[in-house]
Design a protein around this motif. Structure first.
Motif, PDB file in Angstrom:
ATOM      1  N   CYS A  55       0.835  -1.204   0.000  1.00 45.77           N
ATOM      2  CA  CYS A  55       0.000   0.000   0.000  1.00 45.77           C
ATOM      3  C   CYS A  55       0.869   1.252   0.000  1.00 45.77           C
ATOM      4  CB  CYS A  55      -0.939   0.012   1.207  1.00 45.77           C
ATOM      5  SG  CYS A  55      -2.236  -1.229   1.081  1.00 45.77           S
ATOM      6  N   ILE A  56       1.952   1.209   0.767  1.00 44.38           N
ATOM      7  CA  ILE A  56       2.890   2.337   0.787  1.00 44.38           C
ATOM      8  C   ILE A  56       3.557   2.473  -0.577  1.00 44.38           C
ATOM      9  CG2 ILE A  56       5.056   3.179   1.791  1.00 44.38           C
ATOM     10  CD1 ILE A  56       4.055   1.824   4.445  1.00 44.38           C
ATOM     11  N   LEU A  57       3.958   1.324  -1.140  1.00 42.91           N
ATOM     12  CA  LEU A  57       4.555   1.345  -2.479  1.00 42.91           C
ATOM     13  C   LEU A  57       3.564   1.852  -3.522  1.00 42.91           C
ATOM     14  CD1 LEU A  57       6.610  -1.975  -2.547  1.00 42.91           C
ATOM     15  CD2 LEU A  57       7.491   0.362  -2.577  1.00 42.91           C
ATOM     16  N   MET A  58       2.285   1.499  -3.336  1.00 42.88           N
ATOM     17  CA  MET A  58       1.261   1.944  -4.268  1.00 42.88           C
ATOM     18  C   MET A  58       1.134   3.466  -4.237  1.00 42.88           C
ATOM     19  SD  MET A  58      -0.590   1.181  -6.565  1.00 42.88           S
ATOM     20  CE  MET A  58      -2.120   0.883  -7.310  1.00 42.88           C
ATOM     21  N   ALA A  59       1.142   4.035  -3.061  1.00 40.72           N
ATOM     22  CA  ALA A  59       1.081   5.492  -2.941  1.00 40.72           C
ATOM     23  C   ALA A  59       2.276   6.121  -3.651  1.00 40.72           C
ATOM     24  CB  ALA A  59       1.046   5.897  -1.474  1.00 40.72           C
ATOM     25  N   ALA A  60       3.456   5.535  -3.461  1.00 43.16           N
ATOM     26  CA  ALA A  60       4.653   6.024  -4.144  1.00 43.16           C
ATOM     27  C   ALA A  60       4.524   5.827  -5.650  1.00 43.16           C
ATOM     28  CB  ALA A  60       5.888   5.312  -3.620  1.00 43.16           C
ATOM     29  N   SER A  61       3.923   4.706  -6.061  1.00 40.24           N
ATOM     30  CA  SER A  61       3.732   4.430  -7.482  1.00 40.24           C
ATOM     31  C   SER A  61       2.831   5.467  -8.126  1.00 40.24           C
ATOM     32  CB  SER A  61       3.110   3.045  -7.675  1.00 40.24           C
ATOM     33  OG  SER A  61       3.952   2.047  -7.177  1.00 40.24           O
ATOM     34  N   ILE A  62       1.741   5.802  -7.426  1.00 45.26           N
ATOM     35  CA  ILE A  62       0.821   6.809  -7.955  1.00 45.26           C
ATOM     36  C   ILE A  62       1.549   8.140  -8.101  1.00 45.26           C
ATOM     37  CG2 ILE A  62      -1.241   8.175  -7.416  1.00 45.26           C
ATOM     38  CD1 ILE A  62      -2.378   5.556  -6.170  1.00 45.26           C
ATOM     39  N   TYR A 147      -0.838   0.985 -17.917  1.00 44.88           N
ATOM     40  CA  TYR A 147      -0.008   0.285 -16.943  1.00 44.88           C
ATOM     41  C   TYR A 147       1.108   1.177 -16.423  1.00 44.88           C
ATOM     42  CZ  TYR A 147      -2.272  -4.023 -18.382  1.00 44.88           C
ATOM     43  OH  TYR A 147      -3.198  -4.996 -18.628  1.00 44.88           O
ATOM     44  N   LEU A 148       1.491   0.913 -15.183  1.00 42.64           N
ATOM     45  CA  LEU A 148       2.628   1.580 -14.560  1.00 42.64           C
ATOM     46  C   LEU A 148       3.641   0.515 -14.182  1.00 42.64           C
ATOM     47  CD1 LEU A 148       4.002   4.074 -13.231  1.00 42.64           C
ATOM     48  CD2 LEU A 148       2.786   3.445 -11.141  1.00 42.64           C
ATOM     49  N   SER A 149       4.874   0.703 -14.625  1.00 38.81           N
ATOM     50  CA  SER A 149       5.961  -0.210 -14.293  1.00 38.81           C
ATOM     51  C   SER A 149       7.068   0.591 -13.630  1.00 38.81           C
ATOM     52  CB  SER A 149       6.481  -0.864 -15.574  1.00 38.81           C
ATOM     53  OG  SER A 149       7.770  -1.382 -15.378  1.00 38.81           O
ATOM     54  N   ILE A 150       7.612   0.027 -12.562  1.00 40.16           N
ATOM     55  CA  ILE A 150       8.731   0.657 -11.870  1.00 40.16           C
ATOM     56  C   ILE A 150       9.849  -0.370 -11.774  1.00 40.16           C
ATOM     57  CG2 ILE A 150       9.516   1.753  -9.733  1.00 40.16           C
ATOM     58  CD1 ILE A 150       6.558   2.548  -9.268  1.00 40.16           C
TER      59      ILE A 150
END
Length: 180
Positions: A55-62, A147-150
């Motif tokens: 969830c934290i990574l998702m916030a950073a991803s957004i 899509y989002l890729s990191i």
């Protein structure tokens, strides 16, 4: 001239008519084709196991997706801006980016390669973690998947709903009728 004045335009004399009579194409900024409000986020799908860390990574991803789209002037800029409620200070600095024609954006944020775009963009860069095409159709329900890729791993799928702007649609039809 009278005809064009109705649309806040003008044709200045015979030389202008002669100059533009053979026009067969136009270059238009994407933000004019997709004005604010025509692209909305319909759904957001996390593409990994859900945990607090994710969830934290998702916030950073957004934030990374927002940073890349805002820096590049993408048509998704207003959608992400709305998600951030205008708090642009949260955005990451984008080191560099390129637009891959018809596929999406590729950029560098905090020494990580970030991709934001179509399934084809992800496949071209050998990104892991894409859902099957059948799952994608199920998730999107007729909308568009972005899509989002990191760092080579699919982080999220944004389901985007595109609503046509009536004014833009009308003028695109006019241009098509004129052979442009």
């Amino acid at each position: 001239t009278k005809k064009y004045l109705q649309y806040s335009a003008v044709m200045l004399g015979y030389s202008s008519v002669d100059e533009f009579a053979d026009t067969n194409s136009l270059l238009v900024d994407a933000e004019q084709l997709f004005p604010k409000g025509s692209i909305e986020l319909a759904n957001l799908k996390l593409l990994s196991a859900i945990s607090i860390e994710d969830c934290i990574l998702m916030a950073a991803s957004i934030l990374m997706a927002a940073s890349l789209s805002c820096q590049s002037g993408s048509v998704l800029k207003s959608t992400f801006y709305k998600m951030l409620r205008g708090k642009t200070e949260l955005l990451y600095p984008v080191e560099s980016y390129i637009y891959e024609d018809g596929l999406g954006l590729s950029g560098w944020i905090e020494n990580k390669r970030v991709l934001l775009g179509t399934r084809e963009l992800m496949e071209n860069h050998s990104i892991d973690g894409l859902p099957s095409e059948a799952k994608e159709k199920e998730y999107t329900n007729g909308n568009v998947a972005v899509y989002l890729s990191i760092s080579g791993i699919t982080a999220a799928m944004f389901v985007i709903q595109v609503s046509p702007n009536l004014s833009v649609t009308r003028w695109l039809q006019e241009l098509e009728l004129e052979g442009i």
